[in-house]
Design a protein around this motif. Structure first.
Motif, PDB file in Angstrom:
ATOM      1  N   GLU A 123      30.415  41.217 -27.904  1.00 22.21           N
ATOM      2  CA  GLU A 123      29.710  40.094 -28.451  1.00 22.21           C
ATOM      3  C   GLU A 123      28.203  40.103 -28.193  1.00 22.21           C
ATOM      4  O   GLU A 123      27.177  39.780 -28.878  1.00 22.21           O
ATOM      5  CB  GLU A 123      30.311  38.588 -27.721  1.00 22.21           C
ATOM      6  N   LEU A 124      27.900  40.668 -27.028  1.00 24.51           N
ATOM      7  CA  LEU A 124      26.378  40.883 -26.649  1.00 24.51           C
ATOM      8  C   LEU A 124      25.945  42.023 -27.533  1.00 24.51           C
ATOM      9  O   LEU A 124      24.730  41.617 -27.943  1.00 24.51           O
ATOM     10  CB  LEU A 124      26.479  41.194 -25.282  1.00 24.51           C
ATOM     11  N   GLU A 126      26.804  42.594 -30.585  1.00 29.12           N
ATOM     12  CA  GLU A 126      26.747  42.070 -31.813  1.00 29.12           C
ATOM     13  C   GLU A 126      25.530  41.158 -32.157  1.00 29.12           C
ATOM     14  O   GLU A 126      24.625  41.319 -32.816  1.00 29.12           O
ATOM     15  CB  GLU A 126      27.967  41.309 -32.244  1.00 29.12           C
ATOM     16  N   GLN A 127      25.256  40.340 -31.078  1.00 21.23           N
ATOM     17  CA  GLN A 127      24.165  39.391 -30.918  1.00 21.23           C
ATOM     18  C   GLN A 127      22.888  40.214 -30.870  1.00 21.23           C
ATOM     19  O   GLN A 127      21.651  39.888 -31.407  1.00 21.23           O
ATOM     20  CB  GLN A 127      24.375  38.205 -29.707  1.00 21.23           C
ATOM     21  N   GLY A 128      22.859  41.163 -30.012  1.00 19.65           N
ATOM     22  CA  GLY A 128      21.524  42.101 -29.775  1.00 19.65           C
ATOM     23  C   GLY A 128      21.373  42.715 -31.038  1.00 19.65           C
ATOM     24  O   GLY A 128      19.907  42.718 -31.455  1.00 19.65           O
ATOM     25  N   LEU A 130      22.173  41.678 -34.105  1.00 21.22           N
ATOM     26  CA  LEU A 130      21.653  40.728 -35.081  1.00 21.22           C
ATOM     27  C   LEU A 130      20.351  40.318 -34.633  1.00 21.22           C
ATOM     28  O   LEU A 130      19.577  39.982 -35.569  1.00 21.22           O
ATOM     29  CB  LEU A 130      22.587  39.531 -34.935  1.00 21.22           C
ATOM     30  N   ALA A 131      19.802  40.053 -33.447  1.00 24.62           N
ATOM     31  CA  ALA A 131      18.460  39.894 -33.265  1.00 24.62           C
ATOM     32  C   ALA A 131      17.486  40.752 -33.680  1.00 24.62           C
ATOM     33  O   ALA A 131      16.303  40.415 -34.132  1.00 24.62           O
ATOM     34  CB  ALA A 131      18.401  39.478 -31.587  1.00 24.62           C
ATOM     35  N   LEU A 179      20.760  45.217 -22.356  1.00 26.51           N
ATOM     36  CA  LEU A 179      20.066  44.093 -23.011  1.00 26.51           C
ATOM     37  C   LEU A 179      18.622  43.959 -22.525  1.00 26.51           C
ATOM     38  O   LEU A 179      17.556  43.536 -23.398  1.00 26.51           O
ATOM     39  CB  LEU A 179      20.515  42.851 -22.554  1.00 26.51           C
TER      40      LEU A 179
END
Length: 297
Positions: A123-124, A126-128, A130-131, A179
Motif C-alpha cells: 500500500e505504501l 502504491e501511494q508513493g 501515485l504521489a 519513503l
C-alpha cells in the motif's frame, strides 16, 4: 554580473547529460533498487558485532539459520549491519540473531528491530507511486499553460534528468530506497522546476523583446542574467542540505544525499539541458510573436 556561457560548452554539457542518462537508465535496469522496508514489508534488524567480521562471513550463517535470502547491508560504521528478511509465517518463530551468530564467537548487540507486513508495504508503494504520478501530471499541466511546448519540453527533460540521476545513484550504491528518499525525489521535482522556470521565463521575455537575435545567443543572455541568482540559491540550499547530511544522523542520511545530488544536477540541467533542447526543436521568436486578430468576426 557579466557572464558569458559559451554555446559550445552548453552543447558539450548537454551531450554529456544525454550519455549519462542512458547509462543511468541501464544501471537502474540492471541493478534495480534496494527497496526499503516501507515498500517490501518484512523484518529489519540492526546489529553491532566485532568490526573485523565481513558480510561474506556473516551472511552464510544467517541464510542457513533462517532458510531464506538475507539482505545484509553495512550501516555506516565498522561492525554495524542492517539485516532484512521476509516476515516469517504465522506459526513460525524466527531464531534469535545472537544465538545464530554464536559460532562466530563475537559479541552481538541487537540495536533495534522493525516489522512491516507485506500488505502495508504494498500500500505504501502504491501511494508513493501515485504521489509521484500526480506531481508529474500537475507539472505537465503547468508547463503547458505557461510556455510554448518547445520551451516547456526543455524544462520537462531537465526534471526527468534530475530524477533519473538520483535514482541511478541509489541503484549504483544499493543504498536503501524508502519513503524518505521518495519524499526527497518529490522535493527535487519542485526545486528543479523552479530553477528551470526562471531561465525559461527569461528566454521567453528576450524572444519577445529582441526577436532579431539568434536563439543560441538569447539562451546565453538568459543564462547570464540568471546565473548569479541560480548560484546563490543553489549554494545556500546546498549548505543547508550538507548540514542536514552531516548532523541529521542515519534516519535522514538517504533524504539529505538525494537532495544534495538533486540540487547539483538540477542546477546543471536547468542551464544545459533546459536551454539546448528548445534549440534543437526549432524554437524561435515567431512562436511568441503576437497574433493579429481578424477584423471580421
Amino acid at each position: 554580473m557579466k557572464f558569458k556561457y559559451p554555446t559550445r560548452w552548453r552543447y558539450a554539457c548537454s551531450a554529456i547529460s544525454a550519455l549519462l542518462m542512458i547509462l543511468s537508465v541501464a544501471l537502474i535496469s540492471c541493478r534495480g533498487l534496494n527497496l526499503g522496508l516501507d515498500f517490501t514489508g518484512g523484518v529489519v534488524s540492526e546489529i553491532r558485532v566485532d568490526s573485523h567480521l565481513r558480510d561474506t562471513t556473516i551472511r552464510p550463517i544467517l541464510q542457513q539459520a533462517y532458510g531464506q535470502d538475507i539482505h545484509l547491508i553495512a550501516a555506516g560504521e565498522p561492525g554495524r549491519w542492517v539485516l532484512r528478511y521476509p516476515v516469517p509465517a504465522a506459526n513460525a518463530t524466527p531464531p534469535q540473531i545472537a544465538q545464530v551468530l554464536a559460532p562466530l564467537h563475537t559479541n552481538v548487540e541487537v540495536l533495534n528491530t522493525s516489522i512491516v507486513g507485506p500488505q502495508v508495504g504494498a500500500e505504501l508503494a502504491e501511494q508513493g507511486g501515485l504521489a509521484l504520478v500526480v506531481a508529474v501530471v500537475c507539472i505537465l499541466g503547468y508547463l503547458s499553460f505557461r510556455f510554448e511546448w518547445r520551451l516547456a519540453s526543455g524544462a520537462l527533460l531537465a526534471l526527468v534528468h534530475d530524477v533519473i540521476f538520483v535514482v541511478a545513484f541509489f541503484a549504483a550504491t544499493q543504498m536503501e530506497f524508502n519513503l524518505t528518499v521518495l519524499a526527497a525525489v518529490l522535493a527535487i521535482l519542485g526545486y528543479s522546476l523552479n530553477d528551470s522556470i526562471i531561465i525559461a521565463d527569461r528566454i521567453r521575455e528576450l524572444l519577445m523583446a529582441k526577436p532579431d537575435i539568434p536563439l543560441p545567443q538569447i539562451n546565453n543572455m538568459a543564462i547570464a542574467a540568471t546565473f548569479s541568482r541560480t548560484m546563490v540559491t543553489s549554494g545556500t540550499t546546498l549548505l543547508t542540505v550538507a548540514a542536514l547530511w552531516l548532523m541529521g544522523g542515519e534516519p535522514l542520511r538517504g533524504f539529505s544525499i538525494a537532495m544534495f545530488i538533486g540540487i547539483l544536477t538540477g542546477t546543471f540541467s536547468s542551464i544545459s539541458v533546459g536551454t539546448s533542447l528548445p534549440e534543437w526543436l526549432g524554437l524561435s521568436s515567431e512562436h511568441y510573436r503576437p497574433q493579429v486578430l481578424p477584423q471580421q468576426p
